[in-house]
Design a protein around this motif. Sequence first.
Motif, PDB file in Angstrom:
ATOM      1  N   UNK A 265      -3.122  12.999   3.797  1.00  0.00           N
ATOM      2  CA  UNK A 265      -3.083  11.804   3.200  1.00  0.00           C
ATOM      3  C   UNK A 265      -4.116  11.020   2.359  1.00  0.00           C
ATOM      4  N   UNK A 266      -3.670   9.806   1.323  1.00  0.00           N
ATOM      5  CA  UNK A 266      -4.997   8.944   0.569  1.00  0.00           C
ATOM      6  C   UNK A 266      -3.873   7.878   1.138  1.00  0.00           C
ATOM      7  N   UNK A 267      -5.270   6.451   1.310  1.00  0.00           N
ATOM      8  CA  UNK A 267      -4.722   5.268   1.532  1.00  0.00           C
ATOM      9  C   UNK A 267      -4.299   4.859  -0.372  1.00  0.00           C
ATOM     10  N   UNK A 268      -3.221   4.515  -0.846  1.00  0.00           N
ATOM     11  CA  UNK A 268      -3.569   3.299  -1.684  1.00  0.00           C
ATOM     12  C   UNK A 268      -4.483   2.035  -1.571  1.00  0.00           C
ATOM     13  N   UNK A 269      -4.549   1.157  -2.728  1.00  0.00           N
ATOM     14  CA  UNK A 269      -4.680   0.132  -2.894  1.00  0.00           C
ATOM     15  C   UNK A 269      -4.217  -1.332  -1.855  1.00  0.00           C
ATOM     16  N   UNK A 270      -3.307  -1.594  -1.382  1.00  0.00           N
ATOM     17  CA  UNK A 270      -2.346  -2.217  -0.995  1.00  0.00           C
ATOM     18  C   UNK A 270      -2.912  -2.073   0.804  1.00  0.00           C
ATOM     19  N   UNK A 271      -3.340  -0.494   0.978  1.00  0.00           N
ATOM     20  CA  UNK A 271      -4.120  -0.577   2.753  1.00  0.00           C
ATOM     21  C   UNK A 271      -4.867   0.048   2.634  1.00  0.00           C
ATOM     22  N   UNK A 272      -5.849   0.434   1.666  1.00  0.00           N
ATOM     23  CA  UNK A 272      -7.805   0.714   2.099  1.00  0.00           C
ATOM     24  C   UNK A 272      -8.225  -0.859   2.113  1.00  0.00           C
ATOM     25  N   UNK A 273      -8.984  -1.243   2.560  1.00  0.00           N
ATOM     26  CA  UNK A 273      -9.666  -3.044   2.161  1.00  0.00           C
ATOM     27  C   UNK A 273     -11.196  -2.503   2.102  1.00  0.00           C
ATOM     28  N   UNK A 280     -11.217   8.836   0.305  1.00  0.00           N
ATOM     29  CA  UNK A 280     -11.714   9.964   1.113  1.00  0.00           C
ATOM     30  C   UNK A 280     -10.051  10.532   1.731  1.00  0.00           C
ATOM     31  N   UNK A 281     -10.014  11.426   2.659  1.00  0.00           N
ATOM     32  CA  UNK A 281      -8.646  11.830   2.558  1.00  0.00           C
ATOM     33  C   UNK A 281      -8.483  11.623   4.038  1.00  0.00           C
ATOM     34  N   UNK A 282      -7.152  11.961   4.792  1.00  0.00           N
ATOM     35  CA  UNK A 282      -6.881  11.134   5.569  1.00  0.00           C
ATOM     36  C   UNK A 282      -5.890  12.048   6.483  1.00  0.00           C
ATOM     37  N   UNK A 283      -5.954  12.479   8.198  1.00  0.00           N
ATOM     38  CA  UNK A 283      -4.347  12.921   8.131  1.00  0.00           C
ATOM     39  C   UNK A 283      -3.798  11.698   9.010  1.00  0.00           C
ATOM     40  N   UNK A 284      -2.604  11.957   8.920  1.00  0.00           N
ATOM     41  CA  UNK A 284      -1.580  11.700   8.545  1.00  0.00           C
ATOM     42  C   UNK A 284      -0.099  11.632   9.608  1.00  0.00           C
ATOM     43  N   UNK A 331     -12.195   4.461  12.340  1.00  0.00           N
ATOM     44  CA  UNK A 331     -12.243   4.672  10.805  1.00  0.00           C
ATOM     45  C   UNK A 331     -10.887   5.135  10.620  1.00  0.00           C
ATOM     46  N   UNK A 332      -9.485   4.706  10.596  1.00  0.00           N
ATOM     47  CA  UNK A 332      -8.209   4.634   9.855  1.00  0.00           C
ATOM     48  C   UNK A 332      -7.509   3.289   9.954  1.00  0.00           C
ATOM     49  N   UNK A 333      -6.523   4.018  10.119  1.00  0.00           N
ATOM     50  CA  UNK A 333      -5.213   2.015   9.752  1.00  0.00           C
ATOM     51  C   UNK A 333      -4.158   2.190  10.161  1.00  0.00           C
ATOM     52  N   UNK A 334      -3.534   1.285  10.282  1.00  0.00           N
ATOM     53  CA  UNK A 334      -2.510   1.607  10.908  1.00  0.00           C
ATOM     54  C   UNK A 334      -1.355   1.093   9.656  1.00  0.00           C
ATOM     55  N   UNK A 335      -0.501   1.362   9.385  1.00  0.00           N
ATOM     56  CA  UNK A 335       1.206   0.987   8.876  1.00  0.00           C
ATOM     57  C   UNK A 335       2.202   1.003   9.087  1.00  0.00           C
ATOM     58  N   UNK A 351      -9.270   9.042   9.535  1.00  0.00           N
ATOM     59  CA  UNK A 351     -10.333  11.004   8.624  1.00  0.00           C
ATOM     60  C   UNK A 351      -9.866  11.535   8.852  1.00  0.00           C
ATOM     61  N   UNK A 352      -9.782  12.500   7.520  1.00  0.00           N
ATOM     62  CA  UNK A 352      -9.954  13.966   7.993  1.00  0.00           C
ATOM     63  C   UNK A 352     -11.954  14.621   7.628  1.00  0.00           C
ATOM     64  N   UNK A 353     -11.542  15.121   8.723  1.00  0.00           N
ATOM     65  CA  UNK A 353     -13.369  15.401   8.650  1.00  0.00           C
ATOM     66  C   UNK A 353     -13.855  16.952   7.438  1.00  0.00           C
ATOM     67  N   UNK A 354     -12.936  17.634   7.919  1.00  0.00           N
ATOM     68  CA  UNK A 354     -12.780  18.668   6.346  1.00  0.00           C
ATOM     69  C   UNK A 354     -11.857  19.354   6.006  1.00  0.00           C
ATOM     70  N   UNK A 355     -12.064  19.859   5.892  1.00  0.00           N
ATOM     71  CA  UNK A 355     -10.813  21.298   5.421  1.00  0.00           C
ATOM     72  C   UNK A 355     -10.230  22.351   6.344  1.00  0.00           C
ATOM     73  N   UNK A 356     -10.934  22.747   7.397  1.00  0.00           N
ATOM     74  CA  UNK A 356     -10.531  23.011   8.773  1.00  0.00           C
ATOM     75  C   UNK A 356      -9.276  22.641   8.983  1.00  0.00           C
ATOM     76  N   UNK A 357      -8.137  23.906   8.988  1.00  0.00           N
ATOM     77  CA  UNK A 357      -7.115  23.648   9.163  1.00  0.00           C
ATOM     78  C   UNK A 357      -6.656  24.376  10.254  1.00  0.00           C
TER      79      UNK A 357
END
Length: 362
Positions: A265-273, A280-284, A331-335, A351-357
């Motif tokens: 996921x990515x955060x939009x302007x209403x969620x990212x302070x 930055x990329x996130x895992x949700x 380092x994340x957020x809750x909705x 926060x997603x560390x890297x592209x490792x899956x």
Amino acid sequence: MTNHLGNIVLVNSQAEVTFGYNRNELIGCRIEMLIPERFRANHPSLRGAFFGHATSRPMGVGSDLFGLTKDGREFPVEIGLNPIETETGTIVISSIVDISERKRLEARLRVADEAVHQARKMESLGHLTGGIAHDFNNALTIIIGNLDIVRRSGEIKTQRIQLALQSATHGSANAAKLTKQLLGFSRQQKLDPERLSLNVLIKGMTGMLVLTLGTGISLELVLAEDVGTISTDASLLENALLNIAINARDAMPDGGRLKIVTSNSYLDASDAITEDALQRPFCCLVVTDTGSGMTKETREKAFEPFFTTKGIGKGTGLGLSQVYGFVNQSGGCVQLESEIGLGTTFRLHFPRLDSEVIPASF
């Protein structure tokens, strides 16, 4: 342009674009065809009042005005009225501006302002709670230490004193647990972060979640194969998920479904302070139940420490505040999304560390 009867007598090219008609479809027709049906009944009397005292002015000051396109779409407008005198009588020029984009921007700003206000409120509560928890913890350290000295001294003379000592020790342990929960909300607890996959952690918790939910509530997992890895405290993440599951169970006394979804996921302007969080990329981790849902007032207080809708003795009101503090400390957020009768959804972004899956089938 329209006459005093409300008939359209002139249309420019922009009006054709805005409303989706060509001018031949409009000229000679009543202006009410460009107004949503619920406003049409009052329009003739408003038009008559305007022509009785025709002056240049905006229409409907303080009211929400809407236009109607040929395909039935409503859109917000601002209208300026300018009368001109002709040989055949007064004609009014209506300057119509589509303000849809402005309304969308205003809505986004309101959401962003509310998010910032909520974040500041929770930050203030966190500072206050953290200070109280530290002072409380210092007092508990003295109490627990002295109880331990008494227990080790071997001078406990009666069974009654021994039972009192056990009760005091048990109460002190509960108080220490409460202190830890408060520190969790204030983001001052000690984390033991490790690299992990949401998919792997959730699959490992499946049995525990099924037992927690009990009969009558089904568990559905939708784990994306491409979810990256995160760095957080695994035990606290498990505890956060269990807290959410327990709240969901209590909101579904007659049964229902708990759905857990993972994704990138990515955060939009209403969620990212912060600006950095937007980039930055996130895992949700998304947890949705089909329970009773929350009122607006409950949603606004859901993460505050000691707030609970449960009866006396059925909860401390610290479960969701721990979730909020832990995710933010990671380092994340809750909705939170919830409506009465429509269930509740929690979205936990890390926060997603890297592209490792690590595949969901692992």
